[in-house]
Every structure is written in structure tokens, then in C-alpha cells.
Design an enzyme around this catalytic site. Structure first.
Site, PDB file in Angstrom:
ATOM      1  N   ALA A   1       0.027  -8.312  36.090  1.00  0.00           N
ATOM      2  CA  ALA A   1      -0.724  -6.865  35.630  1.00  0.00           C
ATOM      3  C   ALA A   1      -1.941  -7.421  35.024  1.00  0.00           C
ATOM      4  O   ALA A   1      -2.942  -6.618  35.066  1.00  0.00           O
ATOM      5  CB  ALA A   1       0.337  -6.178  34.663  1.00  0.00           C
TER       6      ALA A   1
ATOM      7  N   ALA B   1       4.497  -3.812  37.120  1.00  0.00           N
ATOM      8  CA  ALA B   1       5.462  -3.705  36.276  1.00  0.00           C
ATOM      9  C   ALA B   1       5.500  -4.694  34.741  1.00  0.00           C
ATOM     10  O   ALA B   1       5.316  -5.842  35.387  1.00  0.00           O
ATOM     11  CB  ALA B   1       6.921  -3.822  36.929  1.00  0.00           C
ATOM     12  N   VAL B   2       5.321  -4.079  33.840  1.00  0.00           N
ATOM     13  CA  VAL B   2       5.221  -4.943  32.785  1.00  0.00           C
ATOM     14  C   VAL B   2       6.553  -4.778  31.975  1.00  0.00           C
ATOM     15  O   VAL B   2       6.808  -3.665  31.569  1.00  0.00           O
ATOM     16  CB  VAL B   2       4.045  -4.783  31.689  1.00  0.00           C
ATOM     17  CG1 VAL B   2       4.159  -5.991  30.791  1.00  0.00           C
ATOM     18  CG2 VAL B   2       2.913  -4.948  32.660  1.00  0.00           C
ATOM     19  N   ILE B   3       7.531  -5.665  31.843  1.00  0.00           N
ATOM     20  CA  ILE B   3       8.950  -5.437  31.260  1.00  0.00           C
ATOM     21  C   ILE B   3       8.897  -6.251  30.045  1.00  0.00           C
ATOM     22  O   ILE B   3       8.897  -7.452  29.990  1.00  0.00           O
ATOM     23  CB  ILE B   3       9.758  -5.954  32.343  1.00  0.00           C
ATOM     24  CG1 ILE B   3       9.783  -5.243  33.672  1.00  0.00           C
ATOM     25  CG2 ILE B   3      11.315  -5.527  31.832  1.00  0.00           C
ATOM     26  CD1 ILE B   3      10.740  -5.739  34.654  1.00  0.00           C
TER      27      ILE B   3
ATOM     28  N   HIS C   1       4.847 -11.776  25.425  1.00  0.00           N
ATOM     29  CA  HIS C   1       3.493 -11.123  25.188  1.00  0.00           C
ATOM     30  C   HIS C   1       2.947  -9.739  25.780  1.00  0.00           C
ATOM     31  O   HIS C   1       1.933  -9.242  26.312  1.00  0.00           O
ATOM     32  CB  HIS C   1       2.396 -12.265  25.507  1.00  0.00           C
ATOM     33  CG  HIS C   1       2.434 -12.589  27.016  1.00  0.00           C
ATOM     34  ND1 HIS C   1       3.667 -13.231  27.362  1.00  0.00           N
ATOM     35  CD2 HIS C   1       1.703 -12.808  28.067  1.00  0.00           C
ATOM     36  CE1 HIS C   1       3.603 -13.561  28.650  1.00  0.00           C
ATOM     37  NE2 HIS C   1       2.331 -13.127  29.050  1.00  0.00           N
TER      38      HIS C   1
HETATM   39  N1  INI Z   1       2.694  -9.822  34.486  1.00  0.00           N
HETATM   40  C1  INI Z   1       3.312  -8.772  35.063  1.00  0.00           C
HETATM   41  O1  INI Z   1       2.929  -8.248  35.750  1.00  0.00           O
HETATM   42  N2  INI Z   1       4.312  -8.182  34.454  1.00  0.00           N
HETATM   43  C2  INI Z   1       5.041  -9.039  33.442  1.00  0.00           C
HETATM   44  O2  INI Z   1       5.967  -8.501  32.713  1.00  0.00           O
HETATM   45  C3  INI Z   1       4.359 -10.244  33.053  1.00  0.00           C
HETATM   46  N3  INI Z   1       5.268 -11.125  31.814  1.00  0.00           N
HETATM   47  O3  INI Z   1       6.416 -11.034  31.887  1.00  0.00           O
HETATM   48  O4  INI Z   1       4.310 -11.966  31.526  1.00  0.00           O
HETATM   49  C4  INI Z   1       3.279 -10.715  33.506  1.00  0.00           C
HETATM   50  N4  INI Z   1       2.835 -11.828  33.080  1.00  0.00           N
HETATM   51  C5  INI Z   1       1.596 -12.376  34.178  1.00  0.00           C
HETATM   52  C6  INI Z   1       0.245 -11.850  33.677  1.00  0.00           C
HETATM   53  O5  INI Z   1      -0.122 -10.869  34.219  1.00  0.00           O
HETATM   54  C7  INI Z   1      -0.870 -12.879  34.632  1.00  0.00           C
HETATM   55  O6  INI Z   1      -0.402 -13.046  35.890  1.00  0.00           O
HETATM   56  C8  INI Z   1      -0.627 -14.328  33.920  1.00  0.00           C
HETATM   57  O7  INI Z   1      -0.750 -14.407  32.750  1.00  0.00           O
HETATM   58  C9  INI Z   1      -2.001 -15.162  34.527  1.00  0.00           C
HETATM   59  O8  INI Z   1      -3.271 -14.647  34.203  1.00  0.00           O
END
Ligand code: INI
Length: 156
Positions: free
Chosen positions: A58, A82-84, A90
Site C-alpha cells: 500500500a 488491503a492494510v490489516i 505500523h
Molecule cells: N502493505 C500493505 O499493503 N498492507 C499491509 O497490511 C502491510 N503491512 O502489514 O505492513 C503492508 N506493508 C508493506 C508496505 O506497504 C510496503 O510495501 C513496505 O513497507 C515497503 O515499502
């Protein structure tokens, strides 16, 4: 009543859609994509007028959306992810960066950016909103994109 009122029709008439979709939580997000594609097609969309851009998570969605908007190939962008919270210490950072970034792209590039990113507390809630009892947020986002594209035909 003689008040002029504007609303977008719910029909796809040659509009081009760019879909940006994250891979994180892909088992949920792919259902959002199915919902969005099904909605566009059922409203008259054509496969050749849809492009899909995949990004890791995301956090990466807004920059990809920005590049897509800058390319001026699309009438609307649909963001799917989807951010869960349950699995994301974080959560707030990821969710905020995503929503803030997408809002900026929409305003800066003057293009509808439909927000089909789930921000939920649990996997159960994500499942409910990706094609089961609470609908499909990808389909909802596609409907919003279709409506906004048609609405803005009045203001071009
Ligand atoms: N990215 C998501 O799309 N959803 C999540 O729930 C999530 N969590 O759980 O951390 C998530 N993390 C990855 C983030 O979007 C980046 O891709 C990563 O930090 C690299 O920049």
C-alpha cells in the site's frame, strides 16, 4: 424545480481506467480486483481500455498512481489494496501514507482516484469487504470511478 443538478451516469462509454494494485495481502486484494473488473465490464467497459499496474504494498500505491496520472492515459485511476491492523504494527503509518498520497495525486493531477484500499482491524473484516457479506470495496471503487468520469464530462 429548475435547479440544475449534475450527476454522473453509471455507464462506461469508452473511458480508460488505470488500476493500481498492491501484492501485499494478495488473497484479499485479488478479490478486490475481480470486483473492480467485473463492475467495469458489466457497465460497458472493454478490456483494451483497462490497464493494471502491480506494486509491492500500500505504501507504493500513491507513487505509482502519480506516475499513471502524469502519463495522462486514463480518465480515472482505481487504487486497490488491503492494510490489516491485526498483522501490521505500523498500520497507521501505512494507511495514512496511502490515503494521503492518493488524495494528493487526485488533486494535483485533477483526475478521479477511486479509493479501493481496505483499512481494517482483522483478516475477517477484510474478507467481509472483499466479496462476502459487506460487499466488495473494489467494486465500489470502480462504481465511484465510473460515476466521476461521467460527472466531469459536464465540466471539461
Ligand atoms: N502493505 C500493505 O499493503 N498492507 C499491509 O497490511 C502491510 N503491512 O502489514 O505492513 C503492508 N506493508 C508493506 C508496505 O506497504 C510496503 O510495501 C513496505 O513497507 C515497503 O515499502
Amino acid at each position: 424545480m429548475s435547479i440544475k443538478t449534475f450527476e454522473g451516469e453509471m455507464v462506461v462509454d469508452g473511458a480508460k481506467f488505470g488500476i493500481v494494485i498492491s501484492r501485499f495481502n494478495s488473497f484479499i486484494v485479488e478479490s478486490l480486483l475481480s470486483g473492480a473488473l467485473d463492475t467495469i465490464m458489466r457497465h460497458g467497459g472493454k478490456e483494451q481500455d483497462i490497464e493494471i499496474v502491480r506494486v509491492p504494498g500500500a505504501v507504493e500505491i500513491p507513487l505509482a498512481a502519480q506516475r499513471m496520472a502524469a502519463a495522462k492515459k486514463y480518465d480515472a485511476i482505481i487504487a486497490l489494496g488491503a492494510v490489516i491492523r491485526g498483522g501490521t504494527p505500523h498500520f497507521d503509518f501505512v494507511a495514512n501514507e496511502n490515503s494521503k498520497g492518493l488524495a494528493q495525486v487526485s488533486m494535483q493531477y485533477d483526475i478521479p482516484v477511486a479509493f479501493g484500499v481496505l483499512t481494517v482491524d482483522s483478516i475477517e473484516q477484510a474478507i467481509e469487504r472483499s466479496g462476502t457479506k459487506m460487499g466488495n470495496k473494489g467494486a465500489e471503487a470502480a462504481l465511484s470511478a465510473i460515476e466521476m468520469v461521467n460527472l466531469f464530462k459536464n465540466f471539461s
